[in-house]
Design a protein around this motif. Structure first.
Motif, PDB file in Angstrom:
ATOM      1  N   ARG A 153       9.333   4.815   1.595  1.00 38.06           N
ATOM      2  CA  ARG A 153      10.513   5.073   2.426  1.00 38.06           C
ATOM      3  C   ARG A 153      10.112   5.324   3.884  1.00 38.06           C
ATOM      4  NH1 ARG A 153      12.868   7.763  -1.173  1.00 38.06           N
ATOM      5  NH2 ARG A 153      11.781   9.701  -0.810  1.00 38.06           N
ATOM      6  N   ASP A 154       9.056   6.127   4.094  1.00 33.63           N
ATOM      7  CA  ASP A 154       8.584   6.413   5.455  1.00 33.63           C
ATOM      8  C   ASP A 154       8.082   5.143   6.140  1.00 33.63           C
ATOM      9  OD1 ASP A 154       9.201   9.070   5.056  1.00 33.63           O
ATOM     10  OD2 ASP A 154       7.112   9.704   4.772  1.00 33.63           O
ATOM     11  N   TYR A 155       7.325   4.331   5.410  1.00 34.04           N
ATOM     12  CA  TYR A 155       6.788   3.088   5.972  1.00 34.04           C
ATOM     13  C   TYR A 155       7.930   2.163   6.407  1.00 34.04           C
ATOM     14  CZ  TYR A 155       4.257  -1.310   6.412  1.00 34.04           C
ATOM     15  OH  TYR A 155       3.750  -2.489   6.894  1.00 34.04           O
ATOM     16  N   LEU A 156       8.906   1.996   5.527  1.00 36.22           N
ATOM     17  CA  LEU A 156      10.033   1.120   5.843  1.00 36.22           C
ATOM     18  C   LEU A 156      10.807   1.627   7.058  1.00 36.22           C
ATOM     19  CD1 LEU A 156      11.315   0.436   2.226  1.00 36.22           C
ATOM     20  CD2 LEU A 156      10.161  -1.196   3.733  1.00 36.22           C
TER      21      LEU A 156
ATOM     22  N   ARG B 217       0.833  -1.214   0.000  1.00 35.84           N
ATOM     23  CA  ARG B 217       0.000   0.000   0.000  1.00 35.84           C
ATOM     24  C   ARG B 217       0.862   1.257   0.000  1.00 35.84           C
ATOM     25  NH1 ARG B 217      -2.937  -3.173   3.369  1.00 35.84           N
ATOM     26  NH2 ARG B 217      -2.147  -2.135   5.231  1.00 35.84           N
ATOM     27  N   ALA B 218       1.944   1.254   0.764  1.00 43.85           N
ATOM     28  CA  ALA B 218       2.842   2.412   0.796  1.00 43.85           C
ATOM     29  C   ALA B 218       3.492   2.622  -0.569  1.00 43.85           C
ATOM     30  CB  ALA B 218       3.899   2.224   1.885  1.00 43.85           C
ATOM     31  N   LYS B 219       3.927   1.539  -1.209  1.00 44.22           N
ATOM     32  CA  LYS B 219       4.526   1.633  -2.545  1.00 44.22           C
ATOM     33  C   LYS B 219       3.557   2.238  -3.548  1.00 44.22           C
ATOM     34  CE  LYS B 219       6.362  -1.720  -4.616  1.00 44.22           C
ATOM     35  NZ  LYS B 219       6.995  -2.848  -5.259  1.00 44.22           N
ATOM     36  N   GLU B 220       2.292   1.850  -3.443  1.00 43.58           N
ATOM     37  CA  GLU B 220       1.284   2.363  -4.373  1.00 43.58           C
ATOM     38  C   GLU B 220       1.108   3.868  -4.227  1.00 43.58           C
ATOM     39  OE1 GLU B 220      -2.084  -0.055  -3.362  1.00 43.58           O
ATOM     40  OE2 GLU B 220      -1.476  -1.667  -4.728  1.00 43.58           O
TER      41      GLU B 220
ATOM     42  N   GLY C  21      -4.762  -4.273  -3.510  1.00 46.71           N
ATOM     43  CA  GLY C  21      -5.005  -3.060  -2.778  1.00 46.71           C
ATOM     44  C   GLY C  21      -6.115  -3.114  -1.770  1.00 46.71           C
ATOM     45  N   GLY C  22      -6.866  -4.236  -1.695  1.00 46.36           N
ATOM     46  CA  GLY C  22      -7.886  -4.324  -0.660  1.00 46.36           C
ATOM     47  C   GLY C  22      -7.220  -4.387   0.685  1.00 46.36           C
TER      48      GLY C  22
ATOM     49  N   ARG D 111      -7.682 -18.245 -11.483  1.00 50.75           N
ATOM     50  CA  ARG D 111      -8.519 -17.572 -12.476  1.00 50.75           C
ATOM     51  C   ARG D 111      -7.849 -16.242 -12.758  1.00 50.75           C
ATOM     52  NH1 ARG D 111     -12.077 -18.822  -8.273  1.00 50.75           N
ATOM     53  NH2 ARG D 111     -11.930 -16.646  -7.720  1.00 50.75           N
ATOM     54  N   SER D 112      -7.973 -15.716 -13.959  1.00 49.48           N
ATOM     55  CA  SER D 112      -7.392 -14.408 -14.231  1.00 49.48           C
ATOM     56  C   SER D 112      -8.157 -13.368 -13.418  1.00 49.48           C
ATOM     57  CB  SER D 112      -7.448 -14.086 -15.718  1.00 49.48           C
ATOM     58  OG  SER D 112      -8.780 -14.058 -16.157  1.00 49.48           O
ATOM     59  N   GLY D 113      -7.447 -12.318 -13.031  1.00 42.61           N
ATOM     60  CA  GLY D 113      -8.065 -11.256 -12.245  1.00 42.61           C
ATOM     61  C   GLY D 113      -8.297 -11.649 -10.801  1.00 42.61           C
ATOM     62  N   THR D 114      -7.371 -12.400 -10.217  1.00 41.81           N
ATOM     63  CA  THR D 114      -7.546 -12.837  -8.837  1.00 41.81           C
ATOM     64  C   THR D 114      -7.405 -11.704  -7.840  1.00 41.81           C
ATOM     65  OG1 THR D 114      -5.220 -13.460  -8.726  1.00 41.81           O
ATOM     66  CG2 THR D 114      -6.808 -15.220  -9.222  1.00 41.81           C
ATOM     67  N   GLY D 115      -6.850 -10.561  -8.269  1.00 36.11           N
ATOM     68  CA  GLY D 115      -6.704  -9.427  -7.359  1.00 36.11           C
ATOM     69  C   GLY D 115      -5.716  -9.678  -6.243  1.00 36.11           C
ATOM     70  N   LEU D 116      -4.651 -10.398  -6.559  1.00 35.97           N
ATOM     71  CA  LEU D 116      -3.647 -10.668  -5.538  1.00 35.97           C
ATOM     72  C   LEU D 116      -2.913  -9.395  -5.175  1.00 35.97           C
ATOM     73  CD1 LEU D 116      -2.177 -13.977  -6.929  1.00 35.97           C
ATOM     74  CD2 LEU D 116      -3.663 -13.708  -4.948  1.00 35.97           C
ATOM     75  N   LEU D 117      -2.523  -9.306  -3.943  1.00 32.91           N
ATOM     76  CA  LEU D 117      -1.825  -8.133  -3.431  1.00 32.91           C
ATOM     77  C   LEU D 117      -0.384  -8.137  -3.904  1.00 32.91           C
ATOM     78  CD1 LEU D 117      -2.181  -5.749  -1.450  1.00 32.91           C
ATOM     79  CD2 LEU D 117      -1.399  -7.275   0.344  1.00 32.91           C
ATOM     80  N   GLY D 118      -0.015  -7.123  -4.664  1.00 30.77           N
ATOM     81  CA  GLY D 118       1.366  -6.980  -5.088  1.00 30.77           C
ATOM     82  C   GLY D 118       1.822  -7.997  -6.101  1.00 30.77           C
ATOM     83  N   GLY D 119       0.915  -8.543  -6.876  1.00 31.93           N
ATOM     84  CA  GLY D 119       1.318  -9.513  -7.888  1.00 31.93           C
ATOM     85  C   GLY D 119       0.109 -10.004  -8.645  1.00 31.93           C
ATOM     86  N   GLY D 120       0.286 -11.034  -9.420  1.00 28.28           N
ATOM     87  CA  GLY D 120      -0.814 -11.632 -10.156  1.00 28.28           C
ATOM     88  C   GLY D 120      -1.195 -10.845 -11.379  1.00 28.28           C
ATOM     89  N   GLY D 121      -0.248 -10.247 -12.039  1.00 29.97           N
ATOM     90  CA  GLY D 121      -0.557  -9.542 -13.269  1.00 29.97           C
ATOM     91  C   GLY D 121       0.115  -8.197 -13.322  1.00 29.97           C
TER      92      GLY D 121
END
Length: 129
Positions: A72-75, A62-65, A122-123, A106-116
């Motif tokens: 940087r602040d989060y880390l 989420r911070a990267k997004e 982002g949820g 399935r395509s569009g799995t909505g994985l966090l930080g990956g999967g396409g």
């Protein structure tokens, strides 16, 4: 099992992290501060290092997004290693590709930080397990 039980995202993070050192850093001069940051990430009454890692990874995504400054602040405030988190992210992506190749995703799995694409998802997955 993560794909079958709809908990793939945290399972990917945990599995990907096994081959790397912990992303939690504890500098000698700031050990108490680092321990407190880790406890805050874990949440009240938490006893699982794996779920703390899942929360830390989700927060990093989420911070990267939000941009480099937020990342940087989060880390810095959570005492996390950017290099280790990137390694975990790359390994997660490899697992996603392998699972997709064998037909588990399935395509569009909505994985966090990956999967396409990096940053997809982002949820608020912090509390999911």
């Amino acid at each position: 099992y993560g794909a079958m039980f709809s908990c793939l995202d945290p399972v990917l993070t945990i599995a990907a992290s096994v081959g790397f050192r912990s992303p939690f850093m504890a500098p000698m001069d700031k050990r108490d501060e680092a321990d407190e940051a880790k406890r805050k990430l874990a949440g009240p009454g938490a006893t699982s290092d794996h779920l703390t890692l899942v929360r830390a990874y989700a927060g990093w995504i989420r911070a990267k997004e939000r941009g480099k400054g937020f990342e940087r602040d989060y880390l810095a405030k959570t005492f996390l290693s950017a290099q280790t988190l990137r390694q975990i992210s790359e390994m997660r992506q490899q697992y996603v590709e392998l699972l997709d190749q064998i037909g588990f995703l399935r395509s569009g799995t909505g994985l966090l930080g990956g999967g396409g694409g990096e940053g997809e998802g982002g949820g608020d997955d912090e509390g999911s397990a």
